[in-house]
Design a protein around this motif. Structure first.
Motif, PDB file in Angstrom:
ATOM      1  N   TRP A   1       0.656  -1.205  -0.115  1.00  0.00           N
ATOM      2  CA  TRP A   1       0.000  -0.059   0.189  1.00  0.00           C
ATOM      3  C   TRP A   1       0.860   1.327   0.106  1.00  0.00           C
ATOM      4  O   TRP A   1       0.510   2.406  -0.631  1.00  0.00           O
ATOM      5  N   LEU A   2       2.154   1.393   0.843  1.00  0.00           N
ATOM      6  CA  LEU A   2       2.936   2.464   0.825  1.00  0.00           C
ATOM      7  C   LEU A   2       3.797   2.463  -0.385  1.00  0.00           C
ATOM      8  O   LEU A   2       4.691   1.463  -0.472  1.00  0.00           O
TER       9      LEU A   2
ATOM     10  N   GLN B   1       7.411   5.101   1.885  1.00  0.00           N
ATOM     11  CA  GLN B   1       8.275   4.503   2.933  1.00  0.00           C
ATOM     12  C   GLN B   1       9.500   4.956   3.448  1.00  0.00           C
ATOM     13  O   GLN B   1       9.784   5.281   4.606  1.00  0.00           O
TER      14      GLN B   1
ATOM     15  N   ALA C   1      -5.827   4.987   5.048  1.00  0.00           N
ATOM     16  CA  ALA C   1      -5.510   3.639   5.129  1.00  0.00           C
ATOM     17  C   ALA C   1      -6.879   2.879   5.482  1.00  0.00           C
ATOM     18  O   ALA C   1      -7.265   1.929   5.063  1.00  0.00           O
TER      19      ALA C   1
ATOM     20  N   VAL D   1      -4.816   0.652  12.738  1.00  0.00           N
ATOM     21  CA  VAL D   1      -4.177   0.775  11.473  1.00  0.00           C
ATOM     22  C   VAL D   1      -2.660   0.392  11.608  1.00  0.00           C
ATOM     23  O   VAL D   1      -2.069   1.145  12.723  1.00  0.00           O
ATOM     24  N   SER D   2      -2.440  -0.414  10.814  1.00  0.00           N
ATOM     25  CA  SER D   2      -0.818  -1.049  11.131  1.00  0.00           C
ATOM     26  C   SER D   2      -0.148  -0.916   9.680  1.00  0.00           C
ATOM     27  O   SER D   2      -0.511  -1.600   8.780  1.00  0.00           O
ATOM     28  N   LEU D   3       1.178  -0.292   9.857  1.00  0.00           N
ATOM     29  CA  LEU D   3       1.855   0.029   8.724  1.00  0.00           C
ATOM     30  C   LEU D   3       3.402  -0.845   8.722  1.00  0.00           C
ATOM     31  O   LEU D   3       4.069  -0.369  10.008  1.00  0.00           O
ATOM     32  N   SER D   4       3.796  -1.392   8.057  1.00  0.00           N
ATOM     33  CA  SER D   4       5.057  -2.038   8.011  1.00  0.00           C
ATOM     34  C   SER D   4       6.072  -1.591   7.345  1.00  0.00           C
ATOM     35  O   SER D   4       6.131  -1.267   6.051  1.00  0.00           O
TER      36      SER D   4
ATOM     37  N   ASP E   1       3.463  -2.881   3.555  1.00  0.00           N
ATOM     38  CA  ASP E   1       1.965  -3.382   3.677  1.00  0.00           C
ATOM     39  C   ASP E   1       1.031  -2.670   4.514  1.00  0.00           C
ATOM     40  O   ASP E   1       1.693  -2.084   5.611  1.00  0.00           O
ATOM     41  N   LEU E   2      -0.135  -2.845   4.454  1.00  0.00           N
ATOM     42  CA  LEU E   2      -1.255  -2.016   5.217  1.00  0.00           C
ATOM     43  C   LEU E   2      -2.062  -3.389   5.988  1.00  0.00           C
ATOM     44  O   LEU E   2      -2.318  -4.203   5.324  1.00  0.00           O
TER      45      LEU E   2
ATOM     46  N   ASN F   1       6.980  -0.995  12.830  1.00  0.00           N
ATOM     47  CA  ASN F   1       5.772  -1.200  12.714  1.00  0.00           C
ATOM     48  C   ASN F   1       5.086   0.225  13.285  1.00  0.00           C
ATOM     49  O   ASN F   1       5.303   0.373  14.483  1.00  0.00           O
TER      50      ASN F   1
ATOM     51  N   THR G   1       1.894   1.534  14.358  1.00  0.00           N
ATOM     52  CA  THR G   1       0.404   1.495  14.664  1.00  0.00           C
ATOM     53  C   THR G   1      -0.422   2.694  14.966  1.00  0.00           C
ATOM     54  O   THR G   1       0.203   3.380  15.986  1.00  0.00           O
TER      55      THR G   1
END
Length: 224
Positions: free
Chosen positions: A29-30, A35, A105, A150-153, A181-182, A215, A217
């Motif tokens: 997603w990002l 990033q 998101a 919402v969690s972004l990696s 990833d989202l 991560n 959050t």
């Protein structure tokens, strides 16, 4: 939202997946540019005061993932306006652009913007995992708002375990989360147990320049 393009020769592209009711995985997603921007911001937030710290539980345990907070400071098991289990200084503010990213998101995961009255994302927990770090099964239960998490990696991939609302045990589902990833979970899955049993070292994009996993959050506290 601009999406990344993978060139690793995968036979089938990864697709948006509903892991459980209200829990959605959106791969890639990002975009690469976003990033890099998020990584630069995380490095700035990690510096003192109220910077990256080791979290200790009331029972004497030590979390292997280190953490920095924005908006409100999370500690086991509550929130404060200062880094009460760190250097005691005021927590850094939640940037408006990061709160807006949280709303984007949710819209991307659910196909619609958040419902009116859901509140703005006002808390961020940023966890840094090295190759040996883990996160046990837990619930994000200190917030009063039912808004989705919402969690972004960023960086190395991980094995993310998403479980049920009744216990830390089965049934659960393991999902590989990669850089960019989202993952969003709300509704009937808002109080589901989840954790990170494994980091996959050396799997992050080289161009990002990050060893380990970040991560980010985002949460709506509803705490007044």
């Amino acid at each position: 939202m601009e999406r990344t393009e993978r060139t690793d020769g995968e036979l089938f592209p990864r697709e948006r997946t509903v892991v459980a009711p209200g829990a959605v995985h959106v791969p890639d997603w990002l975009a690469e540019r976003r990033q890099h921007e998020l990584l630069a911001a995380c490095r700035a937030w990690a510096r003192p005061p109220a910077g990256l710290r080791t979290v200790r539980t009331p029972g004497g345990g030590v979390m292997t993932a280190r953490q920095v907070c924005l908006g409100l400071h999370w500690y086991p098991y509550g929130y404060a306006r200062t880094a009460v289990d760190g250097d005691g200084t005021p927590v850094k503010p939640m940037p408006h652009w990061l709160a807006e990213l949280g709303r984007e998101a949710v819209a991307a995961a659910y196909g619609a913007p958040p419902e009116p009255g859901g509140g703005d994302y006002d808390i961020a927990l940023i966890n840094f995992y090295d190759g040996d770090s883990r996160m046990g099964m837990h619930r994000d239960a200190e917030e009063k708002s039912p808004a989705p998490v919402v969690s972004l990696s960023l960086g190395d991939s991980c094995l993310f375990r998403f479980g049920n609302t009744a216990s830390r045990g089965r049934p659960y589902r393991d999902v590989e989360l990669r850089s960019g990833d989202l993952f969003v979970f709300g509704g009937p899955s808002r109080q589901a147990y989840h954790g990170v049993p494994k980091i996959l070292p050396g799997t992050g994009p080289r161009a990002l320049g990050l060893t380990g996993r970040l991560n980010i959050t985002l949460r709506v506290g509803g705490l007044g």
